[in-house]
Design an enzyme around this catalytic site. Sequence first.
Site, short mmCIF file in Angstrom:
data_model
loop_
_atom_site.label_atom_id
_atom_site.label_comp_id
_atom_site.label_asym_id
_atom_site.label_seq_id
_atom_site.Cartn_x
_atom_site.Cartn_y
_atom_site.Cartn_z
CG ASP A 67 -0.31 -0.66 2.06
OD1 ASP A 67 0.92 -0.27 2.32
OD2 ASP A 67 -1.00 -1.39 3.03
CG ASN A 136 -8.61 -1.61 11.99
OD1 ASN A 136 -7.57 -2.15 11.63
ND2 ASN A 136 -9.12 -0.58 11.30
CG HIS A 138 -5.84 -2.07 8.61
ND1 HIS A 138 -6.08 -0.94 9.10
CD2 HIS A 138 -4.37 -2.69 9.17
CE1 HIS A 138 -5.01 -0.33 9.37
NE2 HIS A 138 -3.82 -1.37 10.00
CD GLU A 143 -8.75 0.30 7.83
OE1 GLU A 143 -8.39 -0.20 8.81
OE2 GLU A 143 -7.63 2.15 8.22
C1 F6R Z 1 1.74 -1.40 6.55
C2 F6R Z 1 0.25 -1.83 6.32
C3 F6R Z 1 -0.65 -2.25 7.83
C4 F6R Z 1 0.07 -2.16 8.93
C5 F6R Z 1 -0.55 -2.70 9.98
C6 F6R Z 1 0.02 -2.96 11.33
O1 F6R Z 1 2.54 -1.62 4.85
O2 F6R Z 1 -0.20 -2.70 5.17
O3 F6R Z 1 -1.59 -3.07 7.26
O4 F6R Z 1 1.40 -3.67 8.68
O5 F6R Z 1 -1.19 -0.89 10.19
O6 F6R Z 1 1.39 -1.36 11.06
P1 F6R Z 1 2.31 -1.78 12.62
O7 F6R Z 1 2.98 -2.58 12.28
O8 F6R Z 1 2.94 -0.31 12.68
O9 F6R Z 1 1.35 -2.17 14.14
#
Ligand code: F6R
Length: 241
Positions: A67, A136, A138, A143
Site C-alpha cells: 500500500d 482493527n 486490517h 479496513e
Molecule cells: C502497512 C500495512 C498495515 C500494517 C498495520 C500494522 O504496509 O499494510 O496493514 O501492517 O497497520 O502496522 P504496525 O506494524 O505499525 O502495527
Amino acid sequence: MNLIKAKDYEDMSRKAANLIMAQVTLKPDSVLGLATGSTPMGTYQQLIGYYRQGDLDFSGVRTVNLDEYRGLSRTDSQSYYYFMQEHLFSQINLAPGASFIPDGTNDDAAAVCADYEETIRALGGVDLQLLGLGNNGHIGFNEPAEVFEKETHCVDLAQSTIEANSRFFASVDEVPTQAYTMGIRTIMKAKKILVIVNGAGKADILKQAFYGPITPKVPASILQLHPDVTVIADEAACGKL
Ligand code: F6R
C-alpha cells in the site's frame, strides 16, 4: 494456519527473516510482497544483516508493497516509498527497477489500481507476502467493512487507523485520509503468506482474526481460508489465545 510463537519482538523478527531468507535461497527470483509499519522493521534489519554477512542475495528478487498513502510524493518522509528506501531497499542489492509500490502521487485512482494489478500479474504473482496486522484487523489498508474489497483500490482510512498512524506524523491532521492498497483477493493470491504480530495491544485482534468468524469486519480473518499461512507472534500477542 501454522502458528509460530516467538519470545519477543527480536525473536519474531529473526524467525520472520529466516523464513524470508529460506524463500529467497530456494527461489532467488522470488516476488516478495512487503509491508511497512513498526512490526516489520526488525525483520528488515535482520535481512540487511544477512545480506551484509553474504548469506542473502537480493539481486534476482522483485518486490511489491501492499500500500501507499494517496497524495504523498516519494520524497515525503512519511510515504511508504520513502519508508522502504530507508528501512530496506537502500541497504540491500535489489536490482534497479525491481521494487514496486502504488503511485501515491497519481490522483487517478482507477489508473493506479489497474496498473498495480497488472504489475503484479506481469511479475507472475507474489511468492511470499509479508503482512502486519492492524489494531482493527486490517491487512494492507483493507479496513473493516461490510464486504471484502477484492482488487487493488483506493480506500478511506478508518479513524482508528489515522490515529494509530499519527505517531509517525507531527500531528493527526497531517495523516493522509486515503490510501491505495492491494485488495483482499490480491493478497489471497500470494502463494505463501507470513503474518507477524507483536505486543499485548494486538492480543485481542490476533485471536479474533485467526480463531473468530471469517468476516469483512475483521479483514485479516479471511486469511483462515488461505492454504499456506504462517503467523509468527510474540508471547505478548499470544496472551489471549
Ligand atoms: C502497512 C500495512 C498495515 C500494517 C498495520 C500494522 O504496509 O499494510 O496493514 O501492517 O497497520 O502496522 P504496525 O506494524 O505499525 O502495527
